[in-house]
Design an enzyme around this catalytic site. Sequence first.
Site, PDB file in Angstrom:
ATOM      1  N   TYR A 132       0.853  -1.175   0.000  1.00 62.15           N
ATOM      2  CA  TYR A 132       0.000   0.000   0.000  1.00 62.15           C
ATOM      3  C   TYR A 132       0.894   1.232   0.000  1.00 62.15           C
ATOM      4  O   TYR A 132       1.766   1.381   0.842  1.00 62.15           O
ATOM      5  CB  TYR A 132      -0.909   0.008   1.231  1.00 62.15           C
ATOM      6  CG  TYR A 132      -1.762   1.247   1.318  1.00 62.15           C
ATOM      7  CD1 TYR A 132      -2.877   1.388   0.501  1.00 62.15           C
ATOM      8  CD2 TYR A 132      -1.449   2.271   2.189  1.00 62.15           C
ATOM      9  CE1 TYR A 132      -3.658   2.522   0.560  1.00 62.15           C
ATOM     10  CE2 TYR A 132      -2.223   3.416   2.247  1.00 62.15           C
ATOM     11  CZ  TYR A 132      -3.330   3.531   1.434  1.00 62.15           C
ATOM     12  OH  TYR A 132      -4.095   4.663   1.481  1.00 62.15           O
ATOM     13  N   CYS A 133       0.680   2.133  -0.967  1.00 63.05           N
ATOM     14  CA  CYS A 133       1.491   3.342  -1.086  1.00 63.05           C
ATOM     15  C   CYS A 133       0.737   4.518  -0.475  1.00 63.05           C
ATOM     16  O   CYS A 133      -0.342   4.887  -0.950  1.00 63.05           O
ATOM     17  CB  CYS A 133       1.810   3.625  -2.558  1.00 63.05           C
ATOM     18  SG  CYS A 133       2.785   5.114  -2.786  1.00 63.05           S
ATOM     19  N   VAL A 134       1.311   5.104   0.572  1.00 59.76           N
ATOM     20  CA  VAL A 134       0.649   6.235   1.222  1.00 59.76           C
ATOM     21  C   VAL A 134       0.736   7.492   0.368  1.00 59.76           C
ATOM     22  O   VAL A 134      -0.102   8.382   0.480  1.00 59.76           O
ATOM     23  CB  VAL A 134       1.230   6.490   2.629  1.00 59.76           C
ATOM     24  CG1 VAL A 134       0.918   5.332   3.545  1.00 59.76           C
ATOM     25  CG2 VAL A 134       2.715   6.742   2.572  1.00 59.76           C
TER      26      VAL A 134
ATOM     27  N   ASP B 163      -2.000   6.898  -2.053  1.00 63.55           N
ATOM     28  CA  ASP B 163      -3.219   6.494  -1.344  1.00 63.55           C
ATOM     29  C   ASP B 163      -3.923   5.388  -2.114  1.00 63.55           C
ATOM     30  O   ASP B 163      -5.131   5.444  -2.375  1.00 63.55           O
ATOM     31  CB  ASP B 163      -4.143   7.706  -1.133  1.00 63.55           C
ATOM     32  CG  ASP B 163      -5.257   7.401  -0.135  1.00 63.55           C
ATOM     33  OD1 ASP B 163      -5.053   6.541   0.738  1.00 63.55           O
ATOM     34  OD2 ASP B 163      -6.332   8.019  -0.251  1.00 63.55           O
ATOM     35  N   ASN B 164      -3.131   4.375  -2.460  1.00 61.23           N
ATOM     36  CA  ASN B 164      -3.669   3.292  -3.282  1.00 61.23           C
ATOM     37  C   ASN B 164      -2.839   2.027  -3.050  1.00 61.23           C
ATOM     38  O   ASN B 164      -1.663   2.106  -2.707  1.00 61.23           O
ATOM     39  CB  ASN B 164      -3.619   3.688  -4.759  1.00 61.23           C
ATOM     40  CG  ASN B 164      -4.546   2.864  -5.595  1.00 61.23           C
ATOM     41  OD1 ASN B 164      -5.259   2.000  -5.104  1.00 61.23           O
ATOM     42  ND2 ASN B 164      -4.529   3.133  -6.888  1.00 61.23           N
TER      43      ASN B 164
END
Length: 91
Positions: free
Chosen positions: A15-17, A20-21
Amino acid sequence: HCSSTNQCVARFDHYCVWLDNAIGKYNYRYFMSFLLSHSILTLYGTIVGYYTVQGVIESESLWTELYYYRGGTHRPTTWIIFTFMVREYTE
């Protein structure tokens, strides 16, 4: 399965902050393109910043000046030039 977004993701990677995905099979190429473009832009900004600062140092002859601080005369060092530029060129 992504626990942050509570969605099923094919070949879930992480999950990439920043985006946001969840990064998985169908958007991995776009994520790598994002990282590459961000790296190129950071490198470009570093090079432009270096030459800009170097141009100011050369045009103002900051390496040949003497600096007076607390009653003493000092030869220029990288730290002295940096503090001088921060005080002179920022408001």
